[in-house]
Design a protein around this motif. Sequence first.
Motif, PDB file in Angstrom:
ATOM      1  N   TYR A  17       0.820  -1.204   0.000  1.00  0.00           N
ATOM      2  CA  TYR A  17       0.000   0.000   0.000  1.00  0.00           C
ATOM      3  C   TYR A  17       0.858   1.260   0.000  1.00  0.00           C
ATOM      4  O   TYR A  17       1.903   1.316   0.665  1.00  0.00           O
ATOM      5  CB  TYR A  17      -0.936  -0.004   1.214  1.00  0.00           C
ATOM      6  CG  TYR A  17      -2.043  -1.016   1.051  1.00  0.00           C
ATOM      7  CD1 TYR A  17      -3.241  -0.674   0.444  1.00  0.00           C
ATOM      8  CD2 TYR A  17      -1.867  -2.339   1.468  1.00  0.00           C
ATOM      9  CE1 TYR A  17      -4.250  -1.611   0.264  1.00  0.00           C
ATOM     10  CE2 TYR A  17      -2.867  -3.277   1.297  1.00  0.00           C
ATOM     11  CZ  TYR A  17      -4.059  -2.912   0.693  1.00  0.00           C
ATOM     12  OH  TYR A  17      -5.046  -3.846   0.501  1.00  0.00           O
ATOM     13  N   ARG A  18       0.383   2.256  -0.747  1.00  0.00           N
ATOM     14  CA  ARG A  18       1.051   3.552  -0.817  1.00  0.00           C
ATOM     15  C   ARG A  18       0.024   4.639  -0.518  1.00  0.00           C
ATOM     16  O   ARG A  18      -0.326   5.449  -1.359  1.00  0.00           O
ATOM     17  CB  ARG A  18       1.707   3.738  -2.191  1.00  0.00           C
ATOM     18  CG  ARG A  18       2.759   2.668  -2.479  1.00  0.00           C
ATOM     19  CD  ARG A  18       3.462   2.853  -3.817  1.00  0.00           C
ATOM     20  NE  ARG A  18       4.434   1.794  -4.041  1.00  0.00           N
ATOM     21  CZ  ARG A  18       5.229   1.715  -5.108  1.00  0.00           C
ATOM     22  NH1 ARG A  18       5.128   2.643  -6.061  1.00  0.00           N
ATOM     23  NH2 ARG A  18       6.084   0.730  -5.240  1.00  0.00           N
ATOM     24  N   ARG A  19      -0.455   4.593   0.698  1.00  0.00           N
ATOM     25  CA  ARG A  19      -1.454   5.556   1.162  1.00  0.00           C
ATOM     26  C   ARG A  19      -0.735   6.678   1.912  1.00  0.00           C
ATOM     27  O   ARG A  19      -0.688   6.692   3.144  1.00  0.00           O
ATOM     28  CB  ARG A  19      -2.461   4.869   2.079  1.00  0.00           C
ATOM     29  CG  ARG A  19      -3.290   3.779   1.403  1.00  0.00           C
ATOM     30  CD  ARG A  19      -4.021   2.956   2.445  1.00  0.00           C
ATOM     31  NE  ARG A  19      -4.979   2.010   1.845  1.00  0.00           N
ATOM     32  CZ  ARG A  19      -5.515   0.984   2.498  1.00  0.00           C
ATOM     33  NH1 ARG A  19      -5.178   0.764   3.764  1.00  0.00           N
ATOM     34  NH2 ARG A  19      -6.373   0.182   1.898  1.00  0.00           N
ATOM     35  N   TYR A  20      -0.146   7.589   1.175  1.00  0.00           N
ATOM     36  CA  TYR A  20       0.632   8.653   1.788  1.00  0.00           C
ATOM     37  C   TYR A  20      -0.260   9.850   2.099  1.00  0.00           C
ATOM     38  O   TYR A  20      -1.250  10.111   1.411  1.00  0.00           O
ATOM     39  CB  TYR A  20       1.772   9.081   0.869  1.00  0.00           C
ATOM     40  CG  TYR A  20       2.651   7.935   0.409  1.00  0.00           C
ATOM     41  CD1 TYR A  20       2.867   6.823   1.220  1.00  0.00           C
ATOM     42  CD2 TYR A  20       3.252   7.963  -0.846  1.00  0.00           C
ATOM     43  CE1 TYR A  20       3.665   5.763   0.788  1.00  0.00           C
ATOM     44  CE2 TYR A  20       4.055   6.911  -1.276  1.00  0.00           C
ATOM     45  CZ  TYR A  20       4.253   5.816  -0.460  1.00  0.00           C
ATOM     46  OH  TYR A  20       5.034   4.773  -0.888  1.00  0.00           O
ATOM     47  N   ALA A  21       0.125  10.608   3.115  1.00  0.00           N
ATOM     48  CA  ALA A  21      -0.698  11.709   3.602  1.00  0.00           C
ATOM     49  C   ALA A  21      -0.972  12.746   2.521  1.00  0.00           C
ATOM     50  O   ALA A  21      -0.071  13.158   1.792  1.00  0.00           O
ATOM     51  CB  ALA A  21      -0.013  12.379   4.794  1.00  0.00           C
ATOM     52  N   TRP A  22      -2.223  13.153   2.433  1.00  0.00           N
ATOM     53  CA  TRP A  22      -2.665  14.247   1.572  1.00  0.00           C
ATOM     54  C   TRP A  22      -2.411  13.964   0.077  1.00  0.00           C
ATOM     55  O   TRP A  22      -2.083  14.859  -0.682  1.00  0.00           O
ATOM     56  CB  TRP A  22      -2.045  15.569   2.011  1.00  0.00           C
ATOM     57  CG  TRP A  22      -2.281  15.839   3.465  1.00  0.00           C
ATOM     58  CD1 TRP A  22      -1.348  15.828   4.463  1.00  0.00           C
ATOM     59  CD2 TRP A  22      -3.535  16.127   4.086  1.00  0.00           C
ATOM     60  NE1 TRP A  22      -1.944  16.092   5.672  1.00  0.00           N
ATOM     61  CE2 TRP A  22      -3.296  16.283   5.470  1.00  0.00           C
ATOM     62  CE3 TRP A  22      -4.846  16.271   3.605  1.00  0.00           C
ATOM     63  CZ2 TRP A  22      -4.303  16.577   6.381  1.00  0.00           C
ATOM     64  CZ3 TRP A  22      -5.855  16.555   4.519  1.00  0.00           C
ATOM     65  CH2 TRP A  22      -5.569  16.712   5.888  1.00  0.00           C
TER      66      TRP A  22
END
Length: 416
Positions: A17-22
């Motif tokens: 997963y690459r759920r980075y902030a903003w």
Amino acid sequence: MWRELAPVGRHRDTGGYRRYAWTPADADCRAWFRQQAEGRGLTYEVDRNGNQWAWLGDPTAGDAVVTGSHLDSVPDGGAFDGPLGVVSSFAALDELLARGVQFAKPLALVNFGDEEGARFGLACVGSRLTAGQLTVEQAHRLTDGDGITLPQAMEAAGHDPDALGADPERLGRIGAFVELHVEQGRALDLSGDRVGLASAIWPHGRWRFDFRGEANHAGTTRLVDRRDPMLSYAETVLAARREAELAGAVATFGKISVEPNGVNAIPSLVRGWLDSRAADQGTLDQVVGGVEKAAREYAEAHGVVLDVVRESFTPVVEFDHALRDELARILGGGSGRDRVAGGSGGSRGDTGLRVPVLGTGAGHDAGILSGSIPTAMLFVRNPTGVSHSPAEFAAEDDCVAGVLALADALEGLACK
């Protein structure tokens, strides 16, 4: 809920997963949280630091019981770290409503923003800002790899960065925070328990090592004429492993930046980030001090200049003992405990069921908030012990056990 959230931010090639902030993936996660909140008729709000809240009852009444975690990820992280706590919070609420309980206190579910620090290099930004452990000035200086500042990223995502800052009034309305999290180790698997309680978070930090040498041609520069910072860095990586083994701690160089980063060029700069954690402050100081001493010796031997910067640090966190003991009593004697299957180790509740109490080397929002409000953590068994990886896993029946344990905990804390 799990099936709906699972595809968001998942990389097709790595499976991580690459759920980075903003970012757009983060926006999709946040939209999912809002949908879950509003679909249950909860009062939804976003605080000044971008954290999402879903309230059952009056948010201003005080002495609220809060649960939740985060939805962002490390680079190519697993599905469970963070999201399991958020999904379980909604599932636990559903369980309590199905039981027909009467709430005596407000209940809130929360998704803290930017817990992993994958984009801006600092973990737990949302909770640090809320607790006043990160100043507005410090937050404005945070930048990602493309030079985009945190305020710029927040504004691009539709959040007002001018509102950033400590939120003592909000924290003052919270009586207890309980975070459920997948275990990032194998203690529960080895003891045979599905669910455990946290005792403390090890002291930990991140240090940046800048090795500055001289760029030159890889094919024409004699070995004796080189000032190669990569050599000093490589030797320091081995020193970190050695120092950690000797002290019974952990130390990892997991991120590196090289300039000019050419295959046929001797580097001018090698920048490596050290993550180190230990059971106590003295041991951590010993490990990091030993790594830095070795690094300076290697740098001097190779004609390299070394700078060491501590980028973040969290001292040992002892979770609130009274809250932890109350949860141990509830989980040991609650109505749902026969469904949560016990095992060996830990304290015993009213039924004689064992509730294992575990320390952890991983940081969490609950640890950040512990200096401001009573906090506690529940862990769900991870049979592989793998975390921050696509191989991270928890079996469905263990996840259900976690939901039931969280529901029992919330019932004991917030209901008549």
